[in-house]
Motif scaffolding. Structure first.
Motif, PDB file in Angstrom:
ATOM      1  N   GLU A  53     -49.415  41.725 -21.606  1.00  0.00           N
ATOM      2  CA  GLU A  53     -48.271  40.924 -21.198  1.00  0.00           C
ATOM      3  C   GLU A  53     -48.356  40.689 -19.703  1.00  0.00           C
ATOM      4  OE1 GLU A  53     -43.475  40.783 -22.098  1.00  0.00           O
ATOM      5  OE2 GLU A  53     -44.470  42.724 -21.915  1.00  0.00           O
ATOM      6  N   LYS A  71     -43.689  48.388 -27.196  1.00  0.00           N
ATOM      7  CA  LYS A  71     -44.047  47.014 -27.517  1.00  0.00           C
ATOM      8  C   LYS A  71     -44.700  46.965 -28.892  1.00  0.00           C
ATOM      9  CE  LYS A  71     -44.667  45.148 -22.822  1.00  0.00           C
ATOM     10  NZ  LYS A  71     -44.423  46.338 -21.997  1.00  0.00           N
ATOM     11  N   GLY A  92     -48.590  37.519 -26.764  1.00  0.00           N
ATOM     12  CA  GLY A  92     -47.551  38.395 -26.244  1.00  0.00           C
ATOM     13  C   GLY A  92     -47.003  39.274 -27.343  1.00  0.00           C
ATOM     14  N   THR A 144     -40.058  36.744 -22.445  1.00  0.00           N
ATOM     15  CA  THR A 144     -41.006  37.035 -23.507  1.00  0.00           C
ATOM     16  C   THR A 144     -40.511  36.565 -24.860  1.00  0.00           C
ATOM     17  OG1 THR A 144     -40.049  39.230 -23.721  1.00  0.00           O
ATOM     18  CG2 THR A 144     -41.995  39.023 -22.336  1.00  0.00           C
TER      19      THR A 144
END
Length: 522
Positions: free
Chosen positions: A337, A375, A384, A469
């Motif tokens: 990211e 994540k 992403g 994001t």
């Protein structure tokens, strides 16, 4: 308990547990299940007793923990109405809805402290990682590692043996069973077959001989009882292959090989061969001054034996294919990211370092944990993360203090549920957080590793906070805790929940708080 029987039982009740679990979208209600090694109030914790690794086996029938003293402790699952036969339960159509419960099985000393005389380096006995291997011949197999040495253990239940049919009857012995010499005189009248005419001059006054001695001597017989004891045996030792500390090991789905990773290299081993390993990843530059990142974790794909992922201190995850070349210098995919412009600070790279990566059970997703966030990545989408979960965003203003006391370098682990609907990770104050990761879910639960896990429950936001994001289908959640816990107390950074594991077939979590193992179910 036969290990294979446990696996069969786990598979048999897996459907029942799945049916009793919360439906997708429903928040999980967590309850305390059990605790092992709970310490009393004010009791000091010995450094060697602190748990440093937790791992369920693939079936969920067994749980292993390792500690800083080099010991591995095994627990086995117990089942409802354990004394009733399976056929009786089926005939009674008894519903199996109980949450997983475990009992102590055995423990053994896996590693001892060592000293490397060539490098003048002390090697701790602390267990860094434990990984279960495929079972065979009614036995359990697992790998355990410290900083330098990996060991392959086999734990098998063996029947207890004892010696019977003795010539002498010791049943009437007195005292503590020790022999005493009644006389050292040489004037003793001995009878055939071990008799003694003068009882006062016999070697052992506690042993009674029949009048006239024994008519014949019998050879003792080794008898095997029906009682069984688990026995651990080290099958293989894999050593002298890493110049730096081993941070992870991972079994391959082929059941024959595994990888071990340190800061700069990943090695591939065959379980049956400890004399050689193959270096498949090497990030060491020709000049160490050019070193910019190190390997922090490595994990095999759960289904594809040719695929593995490894993370770095720069916050990236690389997916490599072993079919491409012998030395996998080039990755097939990279997940990272990119930071927002103008957001870089002194701590940016430190908190971006990934401490743990896990594949989902089906291999579709990768879960990563850096210092501040969890994540979730889709292996088919490297633009992403699918979702980003804030673990302790309220600590961001305190990064300077965390750097001063080295807490910013703590390595937190993460885990996924077997159905892939939830993820979990630890934090400070012996807290851990569970997030729902289904599309649109806002579920965030904060629990404390204690008998009352909801004591510090925090009110969740009504909807997720969307960020940049989100353009890549990313969602940030969990940033509602501002600075203190629900009781208004600041976190004690010395109490941290680094290690936890999710049961593979049910909503049950095992987590370590110092030397105590807590288990919860939903």
């Amino acid at each position: 308990m036969n290990p294979d029987d446990g696996d069969d039982r786990s598979e048999a009740i897996c459907g029942a547990e799945a049916g009793s679990a919360s439906a997708p979208g429903e928040p999980l209600e967590w309850r305390f299940a059990q605790v092992f090694g709970e310490r009393a109030a004010g009791e000091d914790v010995q450094e060697v007793d602190i748990i440093s690794a937790i791992e369920f086996d693939r079936s969920g029938g067994h749980l292993a923990t390792g500690d800083r003293g080099g010991r591995v402790v095994l627990f086995e699952r117990t089942y409802a109405q354990d004394n009733a036969s399976r056929r009786e339960l089926e005939r009674q159509d008894a519903p199996i809805t109980r949450h997983p419960e475990f009992r102590y099985k055995t423990e053994f000393q896996s590693h001892e402290p060592e000293f490397d005389y060539l490098k003048s380096l002390e090697i701790e006995e602390k267990i860094n990682k434990i990984r279960w291997c495929q079972t065979s011949n009614n036995s359990l197999s697992l790998l355990s590692t410290n900083d330098k040495t990996i060991k392959y253990w086999k734990v098998q239940e063996k029947k207890v043996k004892h010696i019977a049919v003795m010539n002498l009857d010791n049943s009437r012995s007195v005292g503590n069973g020790t022999t005493s010499s009644a006389s050292t005189s040489s004037s003793r009248s001995l009878l055939p077959n071990g008799g003694c005419s003068d009882k006062s001059s016999c070697l052992n006054s506690d042993i009674l001989f029949p009048p006239g001695g024994f008519p014949s001597l019998r050879l003792p017989v080794v008898m095997t009882s029906q009682d069984v004891n688990p026995v651990a045996r080290c099958r293989c030792v894999y050593a002298h292959a890493h110049d730096y500390h081993i941070n992870s090991i991972s079994n391959n789905s082929d059941g024959e090989t595994f990888i071990s990773a340190d800061d700069l290299r990943i090695n591939l081993w065959n379980l049956e061969i400890n004399s050689q390993s193959f270096n498949i990843v090497d990030v060491k530059p020709a000049n160490m001054e050019d070193l910019t990142e190190v390997i922090t974790c490595a994990e095999f794909h759960p289904n594809h034996c040719n695929t593995l992922a490894y993370s770095s201190s720069k916050g990236s995850i690389r997916l490599i294919d072993l079919r491409q070349s012998a030395l996998c210098d080039n990755h097939s995919k990279i997940f990272e990211e990119h930071e927002a412009p103008g957001s870089r600070s002194f701590f940016t790279e430190i908190i971006a370092s990934i401490s743990d990566v896990k594949f989902s059970r089906d291999g579709r997703y990768i879960l990563s944990r850096d210092y501040m966030t969890l994540k979730l990545w889709d292996v088919n989408m490297d633009s992403g993360p699918v979702s980003t979960f804030q673990v302790h965003e309220h600590l961001r203003p305190k990064l300077c203090d965390l750097y001063e006391n080295d807490s910013i370098f703590d390595k937190f682990e993460c885990c996924l549920s077997g159905d892939g609907l939830h993820v979990a990770t630890g934090s400070y104050g012996n807290l851990f957080r569970v997030f729902g990761c289904t599309p649109g879910s806002t579920e965030v639960t904060t629990l404390e590793a204690s008998r009352n896990p909801m004591r510090r429950q925090i009110v969740n936001p009504t909807r997720p906070t969307r960020t940049l994001t989100s353009l890549a289908r990313g969602v940030r959640r969990g940033g509602e805790n501002q600075g203190v816990d629900a009781n208004g107390n600041s976190f004690d950074f010395s109490t941290k929940l680094l290690h936890l594991a999710w049961h593979p077939t049910s909503n049950s979590i095992a987590c370590a708080a110092a030397n105590s193992l807590y288990m919860y179910y939903a």
